[in-house]
Design a protein around this motif. Structure first.
Motif, PDB file in Angstrom:
ATOM      1  N   GLU A   1     102.743  54.821  36.674  1.00  0.00           N
ATOM      2  CA  GLU A   1     103.215  55.352  35.077  1.00  0.00           C
ATOM      3  C   GLU A   1     103.615  56.573  35.304  1.00  0.00           C
ATOM      4  N   PHE A   2     102.981  57.556  36.296  1.00  0.00           N
ATOM      5  CA  PHE A   2     103.169  59.071  35.460  1.00  0.00           C
ATOM      6  C   PHE A   2     104.046  59.800  36.482  1.00  0.00           C
ATOM      7  N   ALA A   3     105.074  58.307  37.512  1.00  0.00           N
ATOM      8  CA  ALA A   3     105.659  58.690  38.713  1.00  0.00           C
ATOM      9  C   ALA A   3     106.863  60.374  37.679  1.00  0.00           C
ATOM     10  N   GLY A   4     107.105  61.777  39.151  1.00  0.00           N
ATOM     11  CA  GLY A   4     107.786  61.777  39.193  1.00  0.00           C
ATOM     12  C   GLY A   4     107.755  63.540  37.828  1.00  0.00           C
ATOM     13  N   TRP A   5     106.065  63.215  37.249  1.00  0.00           N
ATOM     14  CA  TRP A   5     105.498  64.098  36.637  1.00  0.00           C
ATOM     15  C   TRP A   5     104.757  65.174  37.304  1.00  0.00           C
ATOM     16  N   GLY A   6     104.440  65.006  38.840  1.00  0.00           N
ATOM     17  CA  GLY A   6     104.039  66.646  39.314  1.00  0.00           C
ATOM     18  C   GLY A   6     102.683  66.233  39.049  1.00  0.00           C
ATOM     19  N   CYS A   7     101.913  67.366  38.923  1.00  0.00           N
ATOM     20  CA  CYS A   7     100.467  67.227  39.102  1.00  0.00           C
ATOM     21  C   CYS A   7     100.243  68.580  37.469  1.00  0.00           C
ATOM     22  N   LEU A   8      99.443  68.492  36.530  1.00  0.00           N
ATOM     23  CA  LEU A   8      99.668  69.464  35.885  1.00  0.00           C
ATOM     24  C   LEU A   8      99.360  70.554  36.548  1.00  0.00           C
ATOM     25  N   VAL A   9      97.821  70.666  37.225  1.00  0.00           N
ATOM     26  CA  VAL A   9      97.611  71.672  37.344  1.00  0.00           C
ATOM     27  C   VAL A   9      98.765  72.530  38.673  1.00  0.00           C
ATOM     28  N   SER A  10      99.486  71.734  40.066  1.00  0.00           N
ATOM     29  CA  SER A  10     100.514  72.555  39.933  1.00  0.00           C
ATOM     30  C   SER A  10     101.493  73.164  39.246  1.00  0.00           C
ATOM     31  N   ASN A  11     101.998  72.357  38.609  1.00  0.00           N
ATOM     32  CA  ASN A  11     102.629  72.512  37.102  1.00  0.00           C
ATOM     33  C   ASN A  11     102.233  73.835  36.407  1.00  0.00           C
ATOM     34  N   ALA A  12     101.049  74.323  36.483  1.00  0.00           N
ATOM     35  CA  ALA A  12     100.534  74.869  35.911  1.00  0.00           C
ATOM     36  C   ALA A  12     100.365  76.562  35.955  1.00  0.00           C
ATOM     37  N   HIS A  13     100.597  75.825  37.788  1.00  0.00           N
ATOM     38  CA  HIS A  13     100.977  77.464  38.722  1.00  0.00           C
ATOM     39  C   HIS A  13     102.513  78.068  38.125  1.00  0.00           C
ATOM     40  N   LEU A  14     103.713  77.298  38.058  1.00  0.00           N
ATOM     41  CA  LEU A  14     104.842  78.294  37.551  1.00  0.00           C
ATOM     42  C   LEU A  14     105.313  78.523  36.525  1.00  0.00           C
ATOM     43  N   GLU A  15     104.120  78.668  35.548  1.00  0.00           N
ATOM     44  CA  GLU A  15     104.554  79.538  34.099  1.00  0.00           C
ATOM     45  C   GLU A  15     102.755  80.147  34.375  1.00  0.00           C
ATOM     46  N   ASN A  16     102.815  80.780  35.320  1.00  0.00           N
ATOM     47  CA  ASN A  16     101.737  81.636  35.445  1.00  0.00           C
ATOM     48  C   ASN A  16     101.030  82.491  34.231  1.00  0.00           C
ATOM     49  N   PRO A  17      99.913  81.092  34.978  1.00  0.00           N
ATOM     50  CA  PRO A  17      98.568  81.218  33.835  1.00  0.00           C
ATOM     51  C   PRO A  17      97.806  82.440  33.563  1.00  0.00           C
ATOM     52  N   SER A  18      97.334  83.347  32.756  1.00  0.00           N
ATOM     53  CA  SER A  18      95.588  84.044  32.738  1.00  0.00           C
ATOM     54  C   SER A  18      94.337  83.665  32.325  1.00  0.00           C
ATOM     55  N   GLY A  19      93.395  84.279  32.513  1.00  0.00           N
ATOM     56  CA  GLY A  19      92.652  83.941  32.247  1.00  0.00           C
ATOM     57  C   GLY A  19      91.535  82.961  31.760  1.00  0.00           C
ATOM     58  N   GLU A  20      91.100  82.421  31.581  1.00  0.00           N
ATOM     59  CA  GLU A  20      90.396  81.330  31.622  1.00  0.00           C
ATOM     60  C   GLU A  20      91.349  79.788  32.288  1.00  0.00           C
ATOM     61  N   ALA A  21      92.416  79.651  31.636  1.00  0.00           N
ATOM     62  CA  ALA A  21      93.507  78.895  32.436  1.00  0.00           C
ATOM     63  C   ALA A  21      93.226  79.305  34.171  1.00  0.00           C
TER      64      ALA A  21
END
Length: 200
Positions: free
Chosen positions: A99-119
């Motif tokens: 079902e989620f093929a090609g979505w990657g990993c939410l956490v790995s994807n998040a690294h690309l968005e330069n999160p800060s704070g609690e994220a």
């Protein structure tokens, strides 16, 4: 004050998790969550405190339900190198099939968005948990004399952690299972003790 607890927060987090996972946080607005859940904007803000808090909650839910079980299974597996091989085989399968093929990993994807704070804290904890699980499996492999002598287990665990994140990102970019499996084999093969020296 209106009652905003007439809905199940965990269910809302589940919807938000899928939205952020598929689209990314920058491309997902609070209106997307409103449309997907049928809740009002005010209810969402009253319950979660805004988009950033909802994102953190979705990240935590993802880690709890999807990442941690895989890490625990790896850390508790006493087979050593075969356990690590199975971990990466399951990872490639999850990223490339279903079902989620090609979505990657939410956490790995998040690294690309330069999160800060609690994220960022959630992401850092995820990385630490993955490395710890891999290092535990490597320590078992060392005890079973499956590894070549002199291997730095901490550095190797870090290397394999980066490999896992790379699989997550490359699968999202369209890499095939065979390509990813080849990369895994190339990373794991040098770790093993020379078969010709087994028993010496």
């Amino acid at each position: 004050m209106p009652d905003v607890k007439h809905f199940e927060p965990e269910g809302v987090l589940g919807v938000a998790e899928l939205l952020f996972w598929r689209q990314g946080v920058a491309a997902t607005g609070i209106q997307d969550v409103v449309a997907a859940t049928g809740l009002s904007r005010s209810s969402l803000y009253n319950a979660f405190g805004g988009k950033d808090a909802l994102y953190v909650g979705a990240l935590r839910r993802y880690v709890e339900h999807r990442s941690t079980p895989m890490f625990s299974r790896l850390a508790e597996d006493r087979r050593g190198l075969p356990a690590i091989e199975d971990f990466f085989s399951r990872l490639v399968s999850v990223r490339c099939r279903g079902e989620f093929a090609g979505w990657g990993c939410l956490v790995s994807n998040a690294h690309l968005e330069n999160p800060s704070g609690e994220a960022k804290t959630v992401l850092d904890n995820h990385q630490a948990g993955l490395k710890a699980a891999l290092q535990s499996a490597l320590e078992t492999a060392a005890e079973l004399k499956q590894l070549r002598p002199g291997l730095d287990l901490s550095a190797t665990a870090e290397h394999l952690t980066l490999l896992a994140y790379a699989i997550n990102l490359r699968s999202r970019a369209g890499a095939s299972p065979d390509q990813l499996k080849t990369a895994v084999a190339a990373a794991l093969s040098p770790l093993a003790r020379d078969p010709r020296r087994q028993g010496r």
